[in-house]
Design a protein around this motif. Sequence first.
Motif, PDB file in Angstrom:
ATOM      1  N   TYR A  87       0.822  -1.210   0.000  1.00  0.00           N
ATOM      2  CA  TYR A  87       0.000   0.000   0.000  1.00  0.00           C
ATOM      3  C   TYR A  87       0.859   1.264   0.000  1.00  0.00           C
ATOM      4  N   ARG A  88       2.073   1.143   0.513  1.00  0.00           N
ATOM      5  CA  ARG A  88       3.026   2.250   0.320  1.00  0.00           C
ATOM      6  C   ARG A  88       3.295   2.445  -1.168  1.00  0.00           C
ATOM      7  N   ALA A  89       3.479   1.323  -1.889  1.00  0.00           N
ATOM      8  CA  ALA A  89       3.704   1.404  -3.335  1.00  0.00           C
ATOM      9  C   ALA A  89       2.517   2.063  -4.032  1.00  0.00           C
ATOM     10  N   MET A  90       1.319   1.742  -3.575  1.00  0.00           N
ATOM     11  CA  MET A  90       0.132   2.351  -4.155  1.00  0.00           C
ATOM     12  C   MET A  90       0.141   3.868  -3.957  1.00  0.00           C
ATOM     13  N   MET A  91       0.499   4.313  -2.748  1.00  0.00           N
ATOM     14  CA  MET A  91       0.511   5.747  -2.476  1.00  0.00           C
ATOM     15  C   MET A  91       1.603   6.455  -3.275  1.00  0.00           C
ATOM     16  N   ARG A  92       2.735   5.799  -3.436  1.00  0.00           N
ATOM     17  CA  ARG A  92       3.798   6.408  -4.255  1.00  0.00           C
ATOM     18  C   ARG A  92       3.321   6.579  -5.689  1.00  0.00           C
ATOM     19  N   GLU A  93       2.551   5.600  -6.178  1.00  0.00           N
ATOM     20  CA  GLU A  93       2.010   5.704  -7.533  1.00  0.00           C
ATOM     21  C   GLU A  93       0.982   6.834  -7.626  1.00  0.00           C
ATOM     22  N   LEU A  94       0.131   6.949  -6.628  1.00  0.00           N
ATOM     23  CA  LEU A  94      -0.874   8.010  -6.632  1.00  0.00           C
ATOM     24  C   LEU A  94      -0.223   9.392  -6.587  1.00  0.00           C
ATOM     25  N   LEU A  95       0.918   9.487  -5.906  1.00  0.00           N
ATOM     26  CA  LEU A  95       1.605  10.770  -5.815  1.00  0.00           C
ATOM     27  C   LEU A  95       2.150  11.236  -7.160  1.00  0.00           C
ATOM     28  N   LYS A  96       2.253  10.321  -8.119  1.00  0.00           N
ATOM     29  CA  LYS A  96       2.701  10.708  -9.460  1.00  0.00           C
ATOM     30  C   LYS A  96       1.622  11.493 -10.207  1.00  0.00           C
ATOM     31  N   THR A  97       0.378  11.393  -9.741  1.00  0.00           N
ATOM     32  CA  THR A  97      -0.716  12.144 -10.359  1.00  0.00           C
ATOM     33  C   THR A  97      -0.623  13.597  -9.951  1.00  0.00           C
ATOM     34  N   ASP A  98      -0.771  14.497 -10.903  1.00  0.00           N
ATOM     35  CA  ASP A  98      -0.708  15.923 -10.619  1.00  0.00           C
ATOM     36  C   ASP A  98      -1.751  16.311  -9.579  1.00  0.00           C
ATOM     37  N   GLU A  99      -1.394  17.248  -8.700  1.00  0.00           N
ATOM     38  CA  GLU A  99      -2.298  17.660  -7.632  1.00  0.00           C
ATOM     39  C   GLU A  99      -3.603  18.241  -8.158  1.00  0.00           C
ATOM     40  N   SER A 100      -3.587  18.724  -9.396  1.00  0.00           N
ATOM     41  CA  SER A 100      -4.802  19.301  -9.968  1.00  0.00           C
ATOM     42  C   SER A 100      -5.793  18.227 -10.411  1.00  0.00           C
ATOM     43  N   GLU A 101      -5.332  16.968 -10.464  1.00  0.00           N
ATOM     44  CA  GLU A 101      -6.180  15.860 -10.877  1.00  0.00           C
ATOM     45  C   GLU A 101      -6.559  15.001  -9.662  1.00  0.00           C
ATOM     46  N   PRO A 102      -7.712  14.349  -9.696  1.00  0.00           N
ATOM     47  CA  PRO A 102      -8.083  13.476  -8.579  1.00  0.00           C
ATOM     48  C   PRO A 102      -7.149  12.277  -8.480  1.00  0.00           C
ATOM     49  N   ARG A 103      -6.750  11.948  -7.273  1.00  0.00           N
ATOM     50  CA  ARG A 103      -5.914  10.777  -7.025  1.00  0.00           C
ATOM     51  C   ARG A 103      -6.841   9.656  -6.556  1.00  0.00           C
ATOM     52  N   ARG A 104      -7.387   8.935  -7.520  1.00  0.00           N
ATOM     53  CA  ARG A 104      -8.473   8.005  -7.235  1.00  0.00           C
ATOM     54  C   ARG A 104      -7.956   6.597  -6.970  1.00  0.00           C
ATOM     55  N   PHE A 105      -8.572   5.938  -6.015  1.00  0.00           N
ATOM     56  CA  PHE A 105      -8.344   4.518  -5.788  1.00  0.00           C
ATOM     57  C   PHE A 105      -9.653   3.913  -5.307  1.00  0.00           C
ATOM     58  N   ALA A 106      -9.751   2.597  -5.413  1.00  0.00           N
ATOM     59  CA  ALA A 106     -10.990   1.899  -5.088  1.00  0.00           C
ATOM     60  C   ALA A 106     -10.892   1.296  -3.694  1.00  0.00           C
ATOM     61  N   VAL A 107     -11.914   1.512  -2.895  1.00  0.00           N
ATOM     62  CA  VAL A 107     -11.988   0.934  -1.555  1.00  0.00           C
ATOM     63  C   VAL A 107     -13.101  -0.100  -1.539  1.00  0.00           C
ATOM     64  N   VAL A 108     -12.789  -1.299  -1.056  1.00  0.00           N
ATOM     65  CA  VAL A 108     -13.784  -2.369  -1.006  1.00  0.00           C
ATOM     66  C   VAL A 108     -13.671  -3.072   0.338  1.00  0.00           C
ATOM     67  N   ALA A 109     -14.803  -3.507   0.876  1.00  0.00           N
ATOM     68  CA  ALA A 109     -14.799  -4.204   2.160  1.00  0.00           C
ATOM     69  C   ALA A 109     -14.455  -5.675   1.968  1.00  0.00           C
ATOM     70  N   ILE A 110     -13.648  -6.199   2.877  1.00  0.00           N
ATOM     71  CA  ILE A 110     -13.278  -7.609   2.869  1.00  0.00           C
ATOM     72  C   ILE A 110     -14.438  -8.417   3.438  1.00  0.00           C
ATOM     73  N   ARG A 111     -14.741  -9.533   2.806  1.00  0.00           N
ATOM     74  CA  ARG A 111     -15.826 -10.379   3.303  1.00  0.00           C
ATOM     75  C   ARG A 111     -15.473 -10.955   4.676  1.00  0.00           C
ATOM     76  N   ASP A 112     -16.469 -11.129   5.507  1.00  0.00           N
ATOM     77  CA  ASP A 112     -16.265 -11.659   6.852  1.00  0.00           C
ATOM     78  C   ASP A 112     -15.550 -13.000   6.797  1.00  0.00           C
TER      79      ASP A 112
END
Length: 246
Positions: A30-55
């Motif tokens: 997830y650190r790698a994911m955030m480093r990738e998101l930081l490559k997106t310009d601040e003027s653009e949305p830094r989007r990622f998908a959040v999903v709940a883990i099944r019980d």
Amino acid sequence: MTTARLPLFPLNAVLFPGLVLPLNVFEERYRAMMRELLKTDESEPRRFAVVAIRDGREVAPSAPGMPDQTALPEKGPAAGFGPDPLQAFHEVGCIADAATIRERPDGGFEVLATGTTRFRLLSVGADGPFLTAELEEIAEEPGDGAGALAEGVLRAFRSYQKRLAGARERSLSTAAELPDEPSVVSYLVAAAAVLDTPAKQRLLQARDTATRLREELELLRSETAVIRHLPSVPAVDLTRVPTCPN
């Protein structure tokens, strides 16, 4: 429907559109994911998908909600989620926009994101440093009678808050602080009510706003009745969202 492929962040919690999600990111995938998101310009949305883990599917020996790769025999972005990660997650999740991503000296990240749009999970990719999701966005339909239902839910929600806070405590939200747009009401109440993850997931994936509001009305009345018979309940700040550890 609009389809997209986004980084996937599984949680042992449900995110709703319009709600704020604080994250404490310490695991490498997830650190790698955030480093990738930081490559997106601040003027653009830094989007990622959040999903709940099944019980019952998550493996979390060191922190609630997420597998710890250091304690798992398998490695990689799908570690802890089984041979088919798609089966480990709920089908409906929420896209998040990371407004703030702050790197700590230890290499972890403090993230503040906001839920934006629901999605249906189509597939999960595990061929990179972090999971990705192919998804289709879900439009929010009002349904029949959403306006009137929202008014009823707000009344029930205020009663529920007062019961939770206790008779001597000030209500946690005044009428002026609560919204009146039906879909916003439905998501706020879904996030703020003290419900387990399966109940919140059912609310997230309701087919339209009116259906979600009807279920919330039943849940609030039921929960308020239960609280009424408890000897005492300490005040709870329903609008405060705890930081989710990964």
